[in-house]
Design a protein around this motif. Structure first.
Motif, PDB file in Angstrom:
ATOM      1  N   HIS A 189      41.334 -14.706 -14.953  1.00  0.00           N
ATOM      2  CA  HIS A 189      40.289 -13.688 -15.070  1.00  0.00           C
ATOM      3  C   HIS A 189      39.439 -13.759 -13.805  1.00  0.00           C
ATOM      4  O   HIS A 189      38.955 -14.827 -13.444  1.00  0.00           O
ATOM      5  N   LYS A 211      36.558 -12.594 -13.319  1.00  0.00           N
ATOM      6  CA  LYS A 211      35.121 -12.506 -13.584  1.00  0.00           C
ATOM      7  C   LYS A 211      34.329 -13.636 -12.926  1.00  0.00           C
ATOM      8  O   LYS A 211      33.133 -13.511 -12.712  1.00  0.00           O
ATOM      9  N   GLN A 262      37.697  -7.283 -16.579  1.00  0.00           N
ATOM     10  CA  GLN A 262      37.058  -6.835 -17.819  1.00  0.00           C
ATOM     11  C   GLN A 262      36.812  -5.330 -17.786  1.00  0.00           C
ATOM     12  O   GLN A 262      36.848  -4.695 -18.826  1.00  0.00           O
ATOM     13  N   ARG A 311      34.208 -11.585 -31.481  1.00  0.00           N
ATOM     14  CA  ARG A 311      33.763 -10.520 -30.571  1.00  0.00           C
ATOM     15  C   ARG A 311      34.637  -9.331 -30.939  1.00  0.00           C
ATOM     16  O   ARG A 311      34.620  -8.911 -32.087  1.00  0.00           O
ATOM     17  N   TYR A 358      40.866 -13.789 -27.086  1.00  0.00           N
ATOM     18  CA  TYR A 358      39.954 -14.675 -26.364  1.00  0.00           C
ATOM     19  C   TYR A 358      39.397 -15.611 -27.428  1.00  0.00           C
ATOM     20  O   TYR A 358      38.466 -15.271 -28.141  1.00  0.00           O
ATOM     21  N   SER A 399      38.613 -21.369 -20.230  1.00  0.00           N
ATOM     22  CA  SER A 399      38.663 -22.640 -19.481  1.00  0.00           C
ATOM     23  C   SER A 399      38.371 -23.882 -20.317  1.00  0.00           C
ATOM     24  O   SER A 399      38.974 -24.930 -20.064  1.00  0.00           O
ATOM     25  N   ARG A 430      44.699 -17.004 -19.596  1.00  0.00           N
ATOM     26  CA  ARG A 430      43.781 -16.320 -18.684  1.00  0.00           C
ATOM     27  C   ARG A 430      42.514 -17.161 -18.459  1.00  0.00           C
ATOM     28  O   ARG A 430      41.464 -16.843 -19.009  1.00  0.00           O
ATOM     29  N   PRO A 431      42.579 -18.183 -17.644  1.00  0.00           N
ATOM     30  CA  PRO A 431      41.347 -18.924 -17.367  1.00  0.00           C
ATOM     31  C   PRO A 431      40.511 -18.194 -16.319  1.00  0.00           C
ATOM     32  O   PRO A 431      41.063 -17.535 -15.439  1.00  0.00           O
ATOM     33  N   GLY A 432      39.217 -18.294 -16.431  1.00  0.00           N
ATOM     34  CA  GLY A 432      38.344 -17.664 -15.435  1.00  0.00           C
ATOM     35  C   GLY A 432      37.509 -18.706 -14.710  1.00  0.00           C
ATOM     36  O   GLY A 432      37.648 -18.948 -13.512  1.00  0.00           O
ATOM     37  N   THR A 433      36.658 -19.393 -15.477  1.00  0.00           N
ATOM     38  CA  THR A 433      35.666 -20.302 -14.892  1.00  0.00           C
ATOM     39  C   THR A 433      36.306 -21.493 -14.180  1.00  0.00           C
ATOM     40  O   THR A 433      35.701 -22.097 -13.288  1.00  0.00           O
TER      41      THR A 433
HETATM   42  C1  LIG Z   1      38.927 -11.639 -22.337  1.00  0.00           C
HETATM   43  C2  LIG Z   1      38.663 -12.862 -21.552  1.00  0.00           C
HETATM   44  N1  LIG Z   1      39.688 -13.568 -21.075  1.00  0.00           N
HETATM   45  C3  LIG Z   1      39.509 -14.676 -20.328  1.00  0.00           C
HETATM   46  C4  LIG Z   1      38.236 -15.136 -20.044  1.00  0.00           C
HETATM   47  C5  LIG Z   1      38.074 -16.371 -19.208  1.00  0.00           C
HETATM   48  O1  LIG Z   1      37.366 -17.354 -19.892  1.00  0.00           O
HETATM   49  P1  LIG Z   1      36.827 -18.643 -19.157  1.00  0.00           P
HETATM   50  O2  LIG Z   1      35.845 -18.197 -18.153  1.00  0.00           O
HETATM   51  O3  LIG Z   1      36.254 -19.509 -20.224  1.00  0.00           O
HETATM   52  O4  LIG Z   1      37.984 -19.291 -18.516  1.00  0.00           O
HETATM   53  C6  LIG Z   1      37.133 -14.429 -20.541  1.00  0.00           C
HETATM   54  C7  LIG Z   1      35.775 -14.889 -20.279  1.00  0.00           C
HETATM   55  O5  LIG Z   1      34.784 -14.352 -20.682  1.00  0.00           O
HETATM   56  C8  LIG Z   1      37.355 -13.264 -21.310  1.00  0.00           C
HETATM   57  O6  LIG Z   1      36.332 -12.550 -21.800  1.00  0.00           O
END
Ligand SMILES: Cc1ncc(COP(=O)(O)O)c(C=O)c1O
Length: 352
Positions: free
Chosen positions: A38, A40, A62, A140, A170, A205, A221-224
């Protein structure tokens, strides 16, 4: 190394980010799990390219505008999952435009969204891949029951202009068992209707190194994880040494022996607490708490003498890295053999 940088500023150690990316990719590879990070957290095409270099199959965004900014910034970002219910003509047109340029998939958790996507894509003579979003406990978005997932999958499968792509969730922290149970049940019900479930995508994450506990998932799908942050250190899943993103701030006042004020407030650190007490971790000074923010002031407190002087610089690991990168036009990337350089953050502030 950072003397010439005006504060407050966001710093990213690219060596640490690369190590974080490679560590999870190696784990995922060893479990046959595809990685679709991700964006983000970084919101930067150049860092998404590092994730592709490590082996990621594509990216997750997103919002459509976020995806547009990422795709515009790199001709290697050609496979995008947008994990959001998309509604309204303007957004549907933007989505169509984007999917003429690159492979795009989206999610849906209700019939209104599915029908809107179908109408737009059928009218354009195009096809869109759509996942059913499932609620595995985070409460959510997401259908609440495997039977509802199967019903919506059948609706997508039958809808002109759409192709059922699989299941997405998620999950809540510690939710692997729930993911496994929900997704297995939903997959069985959908396959019993004669519909294939090509991809099951999960994420988050905090639990990424135990993703194998939900083997039904084919993608993560890890983001952080790319930067890490104080929330992940607090959960015990990473250490300060693995935090790639820090906020550089200057002490602008020491009005009392146990109190100092820095030039980073909520406009930089954000007021996102993520359930923690205080607004960040001052590197090397675990005794200091950042107990109050106004927009441009951060208040530091200590039990005893705070030991800071006006003009001194400190570095802070924020509670939540993703929201911090949304606040700045650029971040200073640096590394062991790389002097700090300002890189833009093109997908910041993209909310539609
Ligand atoms: C739909 C979705 N996928 C993946 C992630 C990634 O999560 P994280 O940042 O905990 O790795 C998020 C984070 O908000 C999310 O909303």
């Amino acid at each position: 190394m950072f003397e010439k940088i005006q504060t407050p500023a966001v710093l990213v150690d690219l060596d640490v980010a690369r190590r974080n990316i490679e560590r999870f990719q190696a784990y995922a590879d060893s479990h046959g799990l595809k990685v679709r990070p991700h964006i983000k957290t970084h919101k930067m095409p150049a860092i998404a390219e590092m994730q592709l270099d490590a082996g990621a199959v594509g990216i997750t965004c997103q919002k459509i505008s976020e995806a547009e900014a990422m795709v515009a910034g790199s001709d290697r970002l050609t496979d995008v999952l947008i994990t959001y219910n998309i509604l309204g003509d303007d957004k549907l047109h933007a989505l169509l435009d984007l999917s003429r340029k690159v492979r795009v998939a989206v999610v849906a958790d209700n019939a209104t969204v599915v029908d809107g996507l179908s109408a737009a894509y059928a009218a354009a003579g195009a096809t869109l891949e759509v996942f059913v979003e499932c609620n595995t406990g985070a409460d959510r978005c997401g259908v609440g029951l495997p039977s509802e997932a199967a019903e919506l999958a059948a609706r997508i499968d039958a809808a002109p202009g759409l192709q059922f792509a699989g299941l997405m969730t998620y999950p809540p922290v510690g939710g692997a068992e729930k993911v496994q149970a929900f997704m297995t049940a939903a997959k069985d019900l959908i396959e019993a209707k004669g519909i294939a479930v090509p991809v099951i995508t999960s994420g988050g994450s905090p639990d990424m190194m135990t993703a194998h506990l939900a083997p039904v998932a084919t993608e993560f799908r890890p983001g952080t994880y790319v930067y890490n942050d104080r929330s992940l250190v607090a959960r015990g899943v990473t250490s300060w040494d693995d935090c790639a993103l820090t906020v550089l701030a200057t002490v602008v006042s020491v009005p009392a022996p146990n109190r100092a004020i820095i030039d980073a407030g909520s406009k930089t650190l954000t007021s996102d607490l993520l359930g923690l007490v205080g607004h960040g971790h001052v590197l090397g000074r675990p005794d200091i708490s950042i107990d109050q923010l106004s927009e441009e002031h951060g208040r530091l407190r200590s039990e005893g003498d705070i030991g800071l002087t006006v003009g001194q610089r400190i570095r802070i690991v924020p509670n939540h890295a993703c929201v911090v990168t949304n606040m700045v036009d650029g971040v200073y990337v640096y590394g062991k053999n790389r002097a700090p350089e300002l890189w833009p953050v093109p997908a910041r502030g993209k909310i539609v």
